[in-house]
Design a protein around this motif. Structure first.
Motif, PDB file in Angstrom:
ATOM      1  N   ALA A  27       0.749  -1.639   0.185  1.00 47.37           N
ATOM      2  CA  ALA A  27      -0.206  -0.168  -0.218  1.00 47.37           C
ATOM      3  C   ALA A  27       1.177   1.165  -0.033  1.00 47.37           C
ATOM      4  O   ALA A  27       0.889   2.084  -0.076  1.00 47.37           O
ATOM      5  CB  ALA A  27      -1.304  -0.235   1.287  1.00 47.37           C
ATOM      6  N   TYR A  28       1.992   0.946  -0.137  1.00 47.53           N
ATOM      7  CA  TYR A  28       2.827   2.179   0.329  1.00 47.53           C
ATOM      8  C   TYR A  28       2.903   3.136  -1.094  1.00 47.53           C
ATOM      9  O   TYR A  28       2.857   2.686  -2.452  1.00 47.53           O
ATOM     10  CB  TYR A  28       4.477   2.069  -0.066  1.00 47.53           C
ATOM     11  CG  TYR A  28       5.930   2.831   0.221  1.00 47.53           C
ATOM     12  CD1 TYR A  28       5.382   4.223   1.139  1.00 47.53           C
ATOM     13  CD2 TYR A  28       6.481   3.106  -0.827  1.00 47.53           C
ATOM     14  CE1 TYR A  28       6.951   4.750   0.860  1.00 47.53           C
ATOM     15  CE2 TYR A  28       7.314   4.164  -0.902  1.00 47.53           C
ATOM     16  CZ  TYR A  28       7.057   5.108  -0.293  1.00 47.53           C
ATOM     17  OH  TYR A  28       8.296   6.166   0.392  1.00 47.53           O
ATOM     18  N   GLN A  29       3.245   4.077  -0.536  1.00 47.62           N
ATOM     19  CA  GLN A  29       2.898   5.447  -1.799  1.00 47.62           C
ATOM     20  C   GLN A  29       4.007   6.804  -1.841  1.00 47.62           C
ATOM     21  O   GLN A  29       4.451   7.267  -0.142  1.00 47.62           O
ATOM     22  CB  GLN A  29       1.475   6.233  -1.578  1.00 47.62           C
ATOM     23  CG  GLN A  29       0.438   5.536  -2.293  1.00 47.62           C
ATOM     24  CD  GLN A  29       0.771   4.674  -3.755  1.00 47.62           C
ATOM     25  OE1 GLN A  29       0.823   5.524  -4.258  1.00 47.62           O
ATOM     26  NE2 GLN A  29      -0.074   3.446  -3.769  1.00 47.62           N
ATOM     27  N   PRO A  30       4.879   6.800  -1.951  1.00 52.43           N
ATOM     28  CA  PRO A  30       5.932   7.958  -1.893  1.00 52.43           C
ATOM     29  C   PRO A  30       5.366   9.087  -2.231  1.00 52.43           C
ATOM     30  O   PRO A  30       4.321   9.459  -2.076  1.00 52.43           O
ATOM     31  CB  PRO A  30       6.587   7.402  -2.906  1.00 52.43           C
ATOM     32  CG  PRO A  30       6.340   6.792  -3.841  1.00 52.43           C
ATOM     33  CD  PRO A  30       4.926   5.609  -3.723  1.00 52.43           C
ATOM     34  N   ALA A  31       6.057   9.268  -1.003  1.00 47.18           N
ATOM     35  CA  ALA A  31       5.761  11.388  -1.194  1.00 47.18           C
ATOM     36  C   ALA A  31       5.995  12.120  -1.725  1.00 47.18           C
ATOM     37  O   ALA A  31       6.923  11.176  -3.119  1.00 47.18           O
ATOM     38  CB  ALA A  31       6.239  11.762   0.398  1.00 47.18           C
ATOM     39  N   LYS A  32       5.781  13.166  -2.375  1.00 50.67           N
ATOM     40  CA  LYS A  32       5.917  13.466  -3.588  1.00 50.67           C
ATOM     41  C   LYS A  32       7.012  15.061  -3.606  1.00 50.67           C
ATOM     42  O   LYS A  32       7.238  15.278  -4.763  1.00 50.67           O
ATOM     43  CB  LYS A  32       4.583  14.864  -4.170  1.00 50.67           C
ATOM     44  CG  LYS A  32       3.537  13.718  -3.827  1.00 50.67           C
ATOM     45  CD  LYS A  32       2.486  14.634  -5.399  1.00 50.67           C
ATOM     46  CE  LYS A  32       0.922  13.906  -5.209  1.00 50.67           C
ATOM     47  NZ  LYS A  32       1.199  12.733  -5.819  1.00 50.67           N
ATOM     48  N   ASP A  33       7.675  14.761  -2.056  1.00 47.49           N
ATOM     49  CA  ASP A  33       8.952  16.103  -2.823  1.00 47.49           C
ATOM     50  C   ASP A  33      10.001  15.426  -1.576  1.00 47.49           C
ATOM     51  O   ASP A  33       9.377  14.573  -0.689  1.00 47.49           O
ATOM     52  CB  ASP A  33       8.840  17.319  -1.809  1.00 47.49           C
ATOM     53  CG  ASP A  33       8.277  17.092  -0.750  1.00 47.49           C
ATOM     54  OD1 ASP A  33       8.000  16.829   0.218  1.00 47.49           O
ATOM     55  OD2 ASP A  33       7.642  18.399  -0.514  1.00 47.49           O
ATOM     56  N   LEU A  34      11.056  16.075  -1.915  1.00 42.98           N
ATOM     57  CA  LEU A  34      12.232  15.109  -0.317  1.00 42.98           C
ATOM     58  C   LEU A  34      12.041  15.627   0.719  1.00 42.98           C
ATOM     59  O   LEU A  34      12.295  14.376   1.537  1.00 42.98           O
ATOM     60  CB  LEU A  34      13.640  15.928  -0.865  1.00 42.98           C
ATOM     61  CG  LEU A  34      15.106  15.708  -0.468  1.00 42.98           C
ATOM     62  CD1 LEU A  34      15.649  14.206  -0.597  1.00 42.98           C
ATOM     63  CD2 LEU A  34      15.948  16.353  -0.837  1.00 42.98           C
ATOM     64  N   ASN A  35      11.358  16.204   1.442  1.00 44.81           N
ATOM     65  CA  ASN A  35      11.334  16.393   2.620  1.00 44.81           C
ATOM     66  C   ASN A  35      10.161  15.453   3.289  1.00 44.81           C
ATOM     67  O   ASN A  35      10.453  14.673   3.821  1.00 44.81           O
ATOM     68  CB  ASN A  35      10.788  17.558   3.287  1.00 44.81           C
ATOM     69  CG  ASN A  35      11.761  18.896   3.356  1.00 44.81           C
ATOM     70  OD1 ASN A  35      12.968  18.266   3.111  1.00 44.81           O
ATOM     71  ND2 ASN A  35      11.439  20.091   2.747  1.00 44.81           N
ATOM     72  N   GLY A  36       9.530  14.849   2.256  1.00 45.85           N
ATOM     73  CA  GLY A  36       8.220  14.016   2.648  1.00 45.85           C
ATOM     74  C   GLY A  36       9.042  12.810   2.441  1.00 45.85           C
ATOM     75  O   GLY A  36       8.878  11.783   3.754  1.00 45.85           O
ATOM     76  N   LEU A  37       9.487  12.324   1.620  1.00 49.86           N
ATOM     77  CA  LEU A  37      10.423  11.171   1.528  1.00 49.86           C
ATOM     78  C   LEU A  37      10.886  10.741   2.344  1.00 49.86           C
ATOM     79  O   LEU A  37      11.131  10.172   3.175  1.00 49.86           O
ATOM     80  CB  LEU A  37      11.353  11.304   0.040  1.00 49.86           C
ATOM     81  CG  LEU A  37      10.345  10.687  -1.109  1.00 49.86           C
ATOM     82  CD1 LEU A  37      11.008  11.166  -2.880  1.00 49.86           C
ATOM     83  CD2 LEU A  37       9.693   9.360  -1.135  1.00 49.86           C
ATOM     84  N   VAL A  38      12.371  11.908   3.038  1.00 46.83           N
ATOM     85  CA  VAL A  38      13.013  11.915   4.178  1.00 46.83           C
ATOM     86  C   VAL A  38      12.227  11.218   5.484  1.00 46.83           C
ATOM     87  O   VAL A  38      12.446  10.518   5.975  1.00 46.83           O
ATOM     88  CB  VAL A  38      13.805  13.033   4.496  1.00 46.83           C
ATOM     89  CG1 VAL A  38      14.458  13.002   5.747  1.00 46.83           C
ATOM     90  CG2 VAL A  38      14.738  13.222   3.788  1.00 46.83           C
ATOM     91  N   ASP A  39      11.022  12.415   5.123  1.00 43.36           N
ATOM     92  CA  ASP A  39      10.116  11.507   7.033  1.00 43.36           C
ATOM     93  C   ASP A  39       9.196  10.436   6.845  1.00 43.36           C
ATOM     94  O   ASP A  39       9.844   9.671   8.019  1.00 43.36           O
ATOM     95  CB  ASP A  39       9.035  12.262   6.723  1.00 43.36           C
ATOM     96  CG  ASP A  39       8.172  12.581   8.038  1.00 43.36           C
ATOM     97  OD1 ASP A  39       7.977  12.585   9.396  1.00 43.36           O
ATOM     98  OD2 ASP A  39       6.575  12.903   7.914  1.00 43.36           O
TER      99      ASP A  39
END
Length: 112
Positions: A27-39
């Motif tokens: 169900a994983y959906q990657p974040a749309k920006d770098l900060n979201g991905l890091v989080d």
């Protein structure tokens, strides 16, 4: 990678299998920006649980390094035409064991 996962889910659903999962890799959906991905990255992995016993964390790291080595040897063996389902089962069991929060240090040592 997400496209591959979604394509596989369509094939599984067409064959009558379960493809709806509330959480986890399916169900994983990657974040749309770098900060979201890091989080997102801080919430997964061996060090994501701040309450884990350091001895268990060390055992998990040792297990993971061992699994990586076994997987490398299994890959080489497969290239040479040799496979053993017991090796794949061992890898899967090890990965699952690392996610089991109920296992104690002794359980981990016995599993090894």
């Amino acid at each position: 990678m997400r496209e591959l996962r979604e394509g596989l889910k369509k094939k599984i659903k067409a064959a009558g299998g379960k493809v709806e999962f509330a959480a986890g890799p399916a169900a994983y959906q990657p974040a749309k920006d770098l900060n979201g991905l890091v989080d997102q990255g801080t919430k997964v992995g061996l060090k994501s649980d701040p309450d884990i016993d350091p001895n268990i964390l060390s055992l998990q790291h040792t297990t993971l390094f061992g699994i990586k080595g076994v997987a490398a040897y299994a890959d080489h063996a497969q290239i040479l035409g040799q496979e053993d389902d017991k090796v794949y089962a061992y890898i899967h069991e090890g990965l699952v064991a690392m996610l089991n929060k109920n296992l104690t240090l002794n359980d981990g040592l016995v599993w090894h």
